[in-house]
Scaffold this motif. Structure first.
Motif, PDB file in Angstrom:
ATOM      1  N   GLN A  33       0.837  -1.175   0.000  1.00  0.00           N
ATOM      2  CA  GLN A  33       0.000   0.000   0.000  1.00  0.00           C
ATOM      3  C   GLN A  33       0.875   1.229   0.000  1.00  0.00           C
ATOM      4  O   GLN A  33       1.943   1.226   0.585  1.00  0.00           O
ATOM      5  CB  GLN A  33      -0.904  -0.015   1.232  1.00  0.00           C
ATOM      6  N   ILE A  41       5.802   2.340  -4.510  1.00  0.00           N
ATOM      7  CA  ILE A  41       5.014   1.244  -3.975  1.00  0.00           C
ATOM      8  C   ILE A  41       5.770  -0.077  -4.080  1.00  0.00           C
ATOM      9  O   ILE A  41       5.546  -0.992  -3.302  1.00  0.00           O
ATOM     10  CB  ILE A  41       3.657   1.168  -4.684  1.00  0.00           C
TER      11      ILE A  41
ATOM     12  N   TYR B 525      -5.562   1.081  -4.861  1.00  0.00           N
ATOM     13  CA  TYR B 525      -5.000  -0.001  -4.058  1.00  0.00           C
ATOM     14  C   TYR B 525      -5.942  -0.507  -2.977  1.00  0.00           C
ATOM     15  O   TYR B 525      -5.821  -1.651  -2.555  1.00  0.00           O
ATOM     16  CB  TYR B 525      -3.689   0.471  -3.402  1.00  0.00           C
ATOM     17  N   GLY B 591      -9.334  -3.115  -4.784  1.00  0.00           N
ATOM     18  CA  GLY B 591      -8.594  -2.043  -5.438  1.00  0.00           C
ATOM     19  C   GLY B 591      -8.529  -2.245  -6.950  1.00  0.00           C
ATOM     20  O   GLY B 591      -8.617  -3.373  -7.449  1.00  0.00           O
ATOM     21  N   ASP B 594      -5.767  -4.650  -8.246  1.00  0.00           N
ATOM     22  CA  ASP B 594      -6.087  -6.053  -8.009  1.00  0.00           C
ATOM     23  C   ASP B 594      -7.211  -6.517  -8.933  1.00  0.00           C
ATOM     24  O   ASP B 594      -7.187  -7.648  -9.442  1.00  0.00           O
ATOM     25  CB  ASP B 594      -6.500  -6.263  -6.550  1.00  0.00           C
TER      26      ASP B 594
END
Lengths: 270, 654
Positions: A33, A41, B525, B591, B594
């Motif tokens: 995250q 990231i 995210y 997210g 994903d």
């Protein structure tokens, strides 16, 4: 058990990050995250023990180097970091105080902290020590589809690394990263581009714990020396004052009583 | 009590109030929420100031004890009590600061049961622990002088402690020498990370010598402080003596520091025109060169202003030295900065304020300044106190209430400034997803084995019999320029034309027929809650409407026990989708990253497995879609640049 190691050949890496996924699964790490304490990231983090960085057109896998003489192990004041004989540098959260000196000491800037947690621990690659104990190989190695990262006896992997460099010298920087750097590491790397950027500076072959031990081994003599010196000075100053008091005694017209206050009376106040 | 004293104490209490509130945030939310510490800056203000500088500033305790008890320089005896009290409170402040900084402060005693003697920090921890005990014992006779302790048991303890003074002083000097120097040795292990102007094999000597110098200066400043606050007389002659000694020590420190660099032929970077060299000279001048030279002049060290200014410079300079070593000159990855948060500053300020309050309390109730204590306090005429509530309250109530008010006001101010709960829990910053963009492009089929070539907009480079114009979808949810070019039409064809939409489009928002991915997967995210409970309650008639969804009247009313959305919104969920049913319509959208990966990667992998001959080799690899994985900013935008007719075309498998 003989010392094991990982050999990563960056020229074979395609950057698929299967190692990263496997690592996350085995260690039960959540999704990455964006945090304010992360630059990118896909940096190493409390949820990412290994990552692929792009450098000079090469995919370079970053992970704990599992130094042969680790700075973090020598830095940790409660022995929460340990070097196992088979190679891994492992961490014991039950001992850790959370001082983060290991993070300061690591020349490769590897250990990460779980900053988001109210009960934070240091997080880093374990070289899959629990899997090694079961006789299995590290998850990242198992996952690599290109055999860019392989596992085995450190000596054998060193020989393999040298063989590859000899076989195609044009393809590689003529250096096995980790052979002798900071006293050697259990993660060896060969590459077509210099990998010095992985360390905080141009590292030498000197193991870092030697630097602090040089100072630390002087502690007992220093302590005794200072203590002895102070006791000696105390005795000398006391004696001088006593002699001076006696001299004043003799010279004083009123006799001994007049100079009674001049003794080395350290208890006079406090 | 003078109004100066009262105002000072009120302000200190307010700072302690702020500390109290930040303390709650620190221990419930964690370090990440309260500090700007990061993997790039593991040590920050609390280590640099509260520990590193705090220990150095408390060095006056052992220095003065050595001068008076060992070297028997009796004229400095008046400084020993305040110096030892300052040192004791300083070390308590160090320990308290550590409790804030340690990630697991309830393990602070672990060095006792898990000793690791190869660690410099272990030696520091043991020495600080022991020295804190020594300081407590050294100071306790002052406490035992208080009439309250005039009882048999305490009198014996007092006598024994007085007899133990010299051994305690010697033990204190030994322990201080060790850990003052070892705080420097901590950095011996970081030769690659500490800047060469600060890294030195003799950094432990530099830390020790600078600590002795700054300890003397701190005793000086502390005399100024109590003279200002309590109206004590400033012992100018004795202070000048301390200043002279400090001058020698500080110049010795500067000489050692420069001599070490010269000896190792490392003076080069100091003579370069660089920010590091500027910082080095500024810090060295402030900490040692300027105060050292100034104090060497008798007229300066005898002048009230000259001595005070020199002491202040030395103290700030040595604090700067500790800051530089542990933060500023310590290597961080490019782009990573560390600036303490207001909460870190509040903790440091609050701890110092607390220590000052205890100091003032001890001075008021114990004989910390023997000569001032002996003289009866001058009677003061009552006068109007414009800052207080005293005029309207009885004496007994007024004095303590003021400090409680200050404490509460400080706490309230801190609460007002504390960021919202979201920021405090360390949740990720939201990264909203921007919708896809449709861009006109051209496509050339290279062949089954190598896939297709694409170009955005139009380009001459893709001319050829097989080139045709298509609409291409540019997926860049967070607009960072790392694009995925998605040929929507090609996918539609490959998946079977008009009826194939549901393969990917697994759900629609109510009353929609073409809901885009980003409509539900709204954060790059993080999960998004797409179920609006309030809107449903309102539409279904308030409390009466609960049972429309929570059909089991008696059972728990949770999302899991409610009826599925499709029972009412028949058109939302679409049959025949590839999206796994257990992920559907829980009201929780994963997210964007994903969601996209979950949809595309699985399908691509399946295709390669089922029909390897029909797909390019890297059809299921990241680079199939991420053609521009971090190849530099310009390269990423290559598809756009082809507007100008450059030869660059983006090749995608398809």
């Amino acid at each position: 058990m003989t010392a094991k190691a990982i050999l990563t050949d960056t020229t074979r890496c395609t950057g698929c990050e299967k190692c990263v996924t496997a690592c996350k699964q085995v260690n039960g790490l959540g999704p990455d995250q964006p945090r304010r304490w992360k630059l990118r990231i896909d940096d190493l983090s409390a949820t990412r023990f290994t990552t692929i960085v792009r450098h000079d057109g090469q995919f370079v896998r970053q992970q704990c180097r599992h130094c042969v003489e680790p700075a973090c192990v020598s830095a940790c004041l409660v022995g929460a970091m340990r070097k196992l004989p088979e190679g891994p540098v492992v961490y014991d959260g039950d001992r850790c105080m959370g001082c983060r000196y290991c993070m300061m000491a690591c020349p490769f800037e590897i250990p990460r902290y779980d900053w988001a947690a109210a009960v934070p621990y240091v997080r880093k690659c374990t070289l899959c020590a629990p899997r090694l104990a079961e006789g299995r190989i590290p998850a990242c190695v198992e996952a690599c589809p290109e055999q860019a990262t392989i596992f085995g006896d450190r000596d054998a992997l060193l020989a393999e690394a040298r063989r590859r460099i000899r076989a195609t010298p044009a393809r590689y920087v003529p250096h096995v990263y980790g052979e002798d750097d900071v006293g050697g590491t259990s993660v060896l790397m060969i590459s077509s581009v210099p990998l010095d950027f992985l360390a905080a500076g141009k590292v030498t072959d000197q193991p870092l714990p030697e630097l602090t031990w040089a100072a630390l081994s002087k502690v007992p003599p220093l302590a005794l020396g200072v203590g002895g010196l102070m006791a000696g000075v105390f005795w000398i100053t006391g004696r001088r004052m006593k002699l001076q008091a006696e001299r004043l005694d003799r010279e004083a017209p009123g006799g001994p009583d007049a100079a009674a206050g001049h003794g080395p009376d350290h208890e006079s106040d406090q | 009590m003078s109004s100066r004293e009262r105002i000072t104490k009120t302000m200190l209490w307010a700072l302690v109030g702020v500390l109290a509130v930040v303390t709650v945030a620190r221990f419930t939310r964690g370090l990440g929420a309260v500090t700007n510490l990061s993997d790039a800056a593991p040590w920050g203000l609390w280590i640099a100031f509260d520990v590193m500088a705090g220990v150095a500033l408390a060095a006056g305790g052992f220095t003065l004890a050595a001068a008076v008890y060992i070297f028997r320089l009796e004229r400095y005896r008046r400084f020993t009590r305040p110096a030892i009290l300052t040192a004791f409170l300083g070390y308590v402040a160090v320990a308290v600061g550590l409790l804030y900084d340690l990630g697991l402060p309830w393990h602070i005693w672990h060095p006792l049961i898990y000793p690791q003697p190869h660690s410099v920090l272990f030696e520091v921890a043991m020495c600080v622990m022991l020295y804190l005990t020594v300081l407590a014992l050294e100071f306790s006779p002052v406490m035992l002088e208080h009439p309250w302790f005039d009882r048999p048991g305490f009198r014996t303890a007092h006598r024994l402690l007085k007899r133990a003074t010299i051994p305690l002083v010697i033990a204190g000097i030994m322990l201080s020498t060790l850990h003052q120097s070892s705080l420097g040795s901590l950095f011996l292990i970081t030769p690659y990370r500490l800047h060469p102007l600060w890294y030195s094999p003799i950094i432990w000597v530099l830390f020790l010598v600078s600590a002795v110098g700054v300890g003397l200066m701190m005793v000086t400043l502390e005399s100024y402080f109590s003279a200002w606050l309590f109206g004590h007389r400033l012992p100018r002659e004795e202070l000048a003596g301390l200043g002279g000694a400090a001058s020698v020590v500080l110049l010795l420190y500067a000489g050692l520091r420069l001599g070490d660099l010269a000896w190792r032929h490392a003076l080069g970077p100091a003579l370069a025109l660089s920010p590091a060299a500027a910082l080095f000279w500024f810090e060295l001048a402030l900490s040692a060169l300027v105060p050292g030279v100034l104090l060497a002049v008798p007229a300066v060290r005898r002048s009230r202003r000259g001595l005070g200014l020199s002491a202040l410079m030395a103290v700030l300079g040595v604090i700067g030295y500790r800051f530089d070593v542990s933060i500023v000159a310590f290597a961080r990855p490019a782009g990573a900065a560390y600036v303490p948060t207001w909460m870190e500053l509040a903790v440091s300020a609050g701890i110092v304020s607390g220590a000052l309050l205890v100091f003032i309390f001890f001075v008021e109730h114990l004989c910390v300044y023997p000569e001032a204590h002996a003289a009866p306090a001058p009677a003061r005429a009552p006068r109007l106190d414009p800052f207080g509530v005293r005029p309207i309250l009885p004496e007994a109530l007024a004095a303590p209430r003021r400090y409680s008010l200050a404490l509460v006001a400080g706490a309230a101010a801190a609460l007002g400034f504390l960021p919202g709960a979201g920021a405090l829990t360390g949740r990720p910053t939201p990264v909203p997803v921007s919708p896809v963009r449709m861009v006109e492009g051209a496509i050339t089929t290279v062949g089954a084995a190598s896939g297709h070539r694409f170009a955005l907009v139009q380009t001459a480079a893709l001319s050829g019999a097989e080139t045709r114009r298509v609409w291409l979808m540019v997926i860049d949810g967070n607009r960072d320029g790392r694009l995925v070019v998605f040929p929507h039409d090609l996918h539609e064809q490959a998946l079977g034309g008009d009826g194939s939409c549901v393969t990917c489009h697994h759900a629609n928002l109510p009353f929609q027929r073409d809901t885009a991915c980003a409509a539900c997967h709204r954060d790059m995210y993080s999960h998004t809650d797409i179920f609006d409970h309030d809107a449903h309650t309102a539409a279904l008639g308030g409390n009466a409407g609960c049972v429309r969804c929570h059909v089991n009247r008696d059972g728990p009313k949770t999302r899991a026990t409610a009826i599925p959305c499709v029972d009412c919104h028949a058109g939302m969920e679409l049959a025949g989708s590839r999206v796994r049913p257990e992920l559907r319509l829980s009201g929780d959208a994963v997210g964007y990253v994903d969601a996209m990966h979950g949809l595309c990667v699985g399908c691509h992998e399946q295709r390669v497995k089922e029909e390897p001959a029909k797909h390019p080799a890297d059809f299921a690899r990241c680079r199939n879609c991420h053609r521009d994985v971090d190849g530099g900013a310009l390269e990423r935008l290559a598809p756009y640049r082809s507007v100008h007719g450059a030869a660059a075309g983006v090749r995608l498998g398809g």
